[in-house]
Design a protein around this motif. Structure first.
Motif, PDB file in Angstrom:
ATOM      1  N   ARG A 386       0.830  -1.121  -0.010  1.00 46.39           N
ATOM      2  CA  ARG A 386      -0.088  -0.168   0.033  1.00 46.39           C
ATOM      3  C   ARG A 386       0.944   1.406  -0.148  1.00 46.39           C
ATOM      4  N   THR A 387       0.722   2.120  -1.064  1.00 50.60           N
ATOM      5  CA  THR A 387       1.479   3.532  -1.031  1.00 50.60           C
ATOM      6  C   THR A 387       0.348   4.567  -1.041  1.00 50.60           C
ATOM      7  N   ALA A 388       0.893   5.772  -0.782  1.00 52.39           N
ATOM      8  CA  ALA A 388      -0.173   6.934  -0.859  1.00 52.39           C
ATOM      9  C   ALA A 388      -0.708   7.186  -2.213  1.00 52.39           C
ATOM     10  N   ILE A 389       0.167   6.823  -3.251  1.00 51.58           N
ATOM     11  CA  ILE A 389       0.029   7.300  -4.570  1.00 51.58           C
ATOM     12  C   ILE A 389      -0.769   6.142  -5.209  1.00 51.58           C
ATOM     13  N   LEU A 390      -0.988   4.993  -4.932  1.00 51.18           N
ATOM     14  CA  LEU A 390      -1.691   4.048  -5.704  1.00 51.18           C
ATOM     15  C   LEU A 390      -2.646   3.254  -4.866  1.00 51.18           C
ATOM     16  N   ASP A 391      -3.938   3.385  -5.342  1.00 50.60           N
ATOM     17  CA  ASP A 391      -5.205   2.778  -4.787  1.00 50.60           C
ATOM     18  C   ASP A 391      -5.112   1.242  -5.074  1.00 50.60           C
ATOM     19  N   PRO A 392      -5.253   0.660  -4.327  1.00 48.54           N
ATOM     20  CA  PRO A 392      -4.799  -1.092  -4.592  1.00 48.54           C
ATOM     21  C   PRO A 392      -6.087  -1.472  -5.350  1.00 48.54           C
ATOM     22  N   GLY A 421      -1.189  -4.750   3.013  1.00 51.28           N
ATOM     23  CA  GLY A 421      -1.932  -3.431   3.281  1.00 51.28           C
ATOM     24  C   GLY A 421      -3.015  -3.546   4.162  1.00 51.28           C
ATOM     25  N   GLY A 422      -3.916  -2.666   4.246  1.00 56.45           N
ATOM     26  CA  GLY A 422      -5.065  -2.671   5.088  1.00 56.45           C
ATOM     27  C   GLY A 422      -6.447  -3.156   4.532  1.00 56.45           C
ATOM     28  N   GLU A 423      -7.551  -2.362   5.000  1.00 59.52           N
ATOM     29  CA  GLU A 423      -8.798  -2.781   4.668  1.00 59.52           C
ATOM     30  C   GLU A 423      -9.097  -2.650   3.069  1.00 59.52           C
ATOM     31  N   ASP A 424      -8.548  -1.406   2.408  1.00 55.48           N
ATOM     32  CA  ASP A 424      -8.688  -1.305   0.820  1.00 55.48           C
ATOM     33  C   ASP A 424      -7.855  -2.296   0.063  1.00 55.48           C
ATOM     34  N   ALA A 428      -9.036  -5.259  -2.592  1.00 57.79           N
ATOM     35  CA  ALA A 428      -8.463  -5.524  -4.182  1.00 57.79           C
ATOM     36  C   ALA A 428      -8.415  -7.025  -4.034  1.00 57.79           C
ATOM     37  N   ILE A 429      -7.915  -7.692  -2.906  1.00 50.30           N
ATOM     38  CA  ILE A 429      -7.523  -9.131  -2.923  1.00 50.30           C
ATOM     39  C   ILE A 429      -9.072  -9.743  -3.428  1.00 50.30           C
ATOM     40  N   ARG A 430     -10.175  -9.472  -2.779  1.00 48.10           N
ATOM     41  CA  ARG A 430     -11.407 -10.093  -3.156  1.00 48.10           C
ATOM     42  C   ARG A 430     -11.619  -9.897  -4.678  1.00 48.10           C
ATOM     43  N   LEU A 431     -11.412  -8.442  -5.161  1.00 50.77           N
ATOM     44  CA  LEU A 431     -11.685  -8.215  -6.460  1.00 50.77           C
ATOM     45  C   LEU A 431     -10.891  -9.327  -7.347  1.00 50.77           C
ATOM     46  N   LEU A 432      -9.506  -9.253  -7.151  1.00 51.28           N
ATOM     47  CA  LEU A 432      -8.617 -10.072  -7.940  1.00 51.28           C
ATOM     48  C   LEU A 432      -9.162 -11.636  -7.791  1.00 51.28           C
TER      49      LEU A 432
END
Ligand code: ACO
Length: 467
Positions: A386-392, A421-424, A428-432
């Motif tokens: 998780r980085t500040a510039i890229l939403d997972p 990373g955290g909740e988001d 993303a993992i679910r989506l994948l």
């Protein structure tokens, strides 16, 4: 491998009698019938109960012999003392398979009652699943004949379990983790149908891509047969086994649980290796790896690339790759050049391909495209921190889109993802996973999953080279 059609009525019965279907909500005989109805079974349902006229809206019969129809499967949910009588009636009726939920047989030393049950079934040519089981589910037939959770998700993973309670618990867990199941089979005492029979049947089942098994032990004297028969299964489909009872105390617990011999763990280890079975040590591992086998093609080679935006996870993955015998590619100068174009100037085009913490969706997409297009690369491990510039979630959506372009083409190759990373990141993992890309919340789990696929490829190659 000969197809054993005697098990077809177990997975795809045209009609089911529930002997001991109860009027009382909460009782096992009530829950099973409710699950069968509510999960959407399309065949005929006949509750059998001498004290009832109707159960859950279906006309009840006093005995199975009174049903004016053929019965493929009879689920027996009456107390142990009543089982021989109803089994005999099933035989007379021409029932094909008995699913005996009832406990109180060989698992508690009541060997004679179990022998008698088998004797009745053999006399009439019936097969038996159980006794001492929670039932069977086969999602392609919309069949959930268990007293476990109802809403089993459809998918290509079969799960065979010798433990009832754990099986039910894991049923719930697969729903929570959104793991799609083809078949779920509770084995219990294996008085007749055993793990080998079910595995062989599922090896020929077009709806099953990978077979997972929770095994406590085999019946005495069946070790050699297990190896020989499972070899025939594993050349068709990957089989992942979690073998319980490794420790002395665990083995004793297994013996009193399902009456099976846990035996020496070394013997099982050797047997699994010979049979081409993948051994997992935790249930999490088993389903992690099954997810990868369920959606990804079998690797065509050893060369693996790691693409990451975080140096740290890249290093962790590199360590894990070495531990799991995953060969990391040394990219050619031409390939390095191509990767260089996908990252900021301070990134690294060695393996791991480090797109750096500055990476945005486009960097990942171009790096992943390069990996798919390259013939040097056979397997891809995609990592994200998780980085500040890229939403997972944006990244996951872009990966899903790109994956769709390559899926089923000549450039298709196994892809696994480790998102940290955290909740988001969880979203993303679910989506994948929902879109058929096995994704895990750590780099190590992603590496372990690809490692098992590579191990299986090596096993298949070894078998082929012997022929
Ligand atoms: N034919 C048909 N139905 C009959 C007959 C008969 N000959 N005789 C009785 N019944 C009816 C009963 O009237 C009752 O229906 P009702 O509730 O409407 O009156 C129904 O069959 C069930 O009979 P009960 O005597 O109430 O039995 P109960 O439901 O208490 O227990 C059971 C039966 C569940 C099979 C029990 O004996 C048993 O073995 N329990 C353990 C099951 C289990 O856990 N299996 C292993 C799973 S794996 C795990 O670990 C989870």
């Amino acid at each position: 491998m000969a197809i054993d059609n005697s098990l077809k009525p177990l997975f795809e019965p045209r009609s089911i009698a529930i002997i001991g279907a109860s009027r009382s909500p909460g009782k096992i005989g009530h829950t099973i019938m409710k699950n069968i109805i509510e999960y959407g079974y399309k065949g005929k349902i006949y509750p059998i109960n001498p004290k009832a006229d109707e159960i859950l809206g279906y006309k009840a019969y006093k005995s199975v012999v009174e049903v004016p129809d053929e019965i493929d499967m009879a689920i027996i949910v009456v107390p142990e003392q009543v089982v021989p009588k109803v089994a005999e009636e099933c035989g007379k009726k021409g029932v094909k398979v008995l699913v005996v939920i009832t406990s109180g047989f060989s698992e508690v030393g009541n060997v004679e009652a179990e022998r008698k049950l088998v004797e009745i079934a053999r006399r009439y040519g019936m097969r038996i699943l159980g006794p001492n089981i929670f039932g069977i589910a086969y999602t392609p037939a919309k069949l959930n004949a268990t007293f476990g959770p109802k809403d089993v998700l459809e998918g290509p993973i079969a799960f065979i379990t010798q433990s009832g309670a754990l099986g039910i618990a894991l049923m719930g867990w697969t729903i929570m983790e959104e793991i799609g199941i083809s078949a779920l089979v509770s084995m219990g005492n294996m008085a007749d149908i055993d793990v080998i029979d079910v595995s062989k049947y599922l090896a020929n089942d077009p709806n099953t891509k990978v077979i997972t098994i929770y095994l406590e032990g085999l019946k005495p004297g069946t070790g050699r047969k297990f190896i020989e028969e499972m070899k025939k299964v594993t050349v068709k489909k990957p089989v992942i086994v979690i073998k319980a009872g490794r420790s002395k105390r665990g083995a004793a617990a297994a013996a009193s649980h399902t009456g099976s011999l846990a035996g020496s763990d070394n013997l099982y280890q050797a047997a699994f290796k010979q049979a081409g079975i993948i051994r997992a040590y935790t249930t999490e591992e088993m389903f992690d790896w099954a997810r990868a086998f369920a959606s990804q093609p079998i690797p065509r080679g050893e060369e693996t690339i790691i693409i990451t935006n975080g140096g740290g996870v890249g290093v962790l993955a590199t360590d894990a790759a070495e531990e799991h015998n995953v060969k990391l590619l040394d990219p050619s100068p031409e390939l390095k050049e191509k990767f260089k174009k996908t990252m900021p100037w301070f990134g690294s085009a060695k393996n791991p391909i480090d797109l750096t913490g500055q990476a945005v969706v486009e960097n990942y997409v171009e790096a992943l495209r390069t990996a798919f297009e390259s013939d040097e690369i056979h397997n891809i491990i995609l990592l994200y921190c998780r980085t500040a510039i890229l939403d997972p979630r944006d990244l996951a959506n872009a990966i899903v889109k790109l994956y769709g372009e390559y899926k089923g083409t000549a450039h298709s190759k196994p892809l696994v993802a480790g998102f940290v990373g955290g909740e988001d990141v969880r979203e993303a993992i679910r989506l994948l996973n929902k879109n058929g890309i096995p994704a895990y919340p750590s780099a190590e789990r992603a590496v372990a999953s690809i490692a098992k696929m590579i191990w299986y490829m090596r096993y298949l190659n070894k078998i082929k080279s012997r022929k």
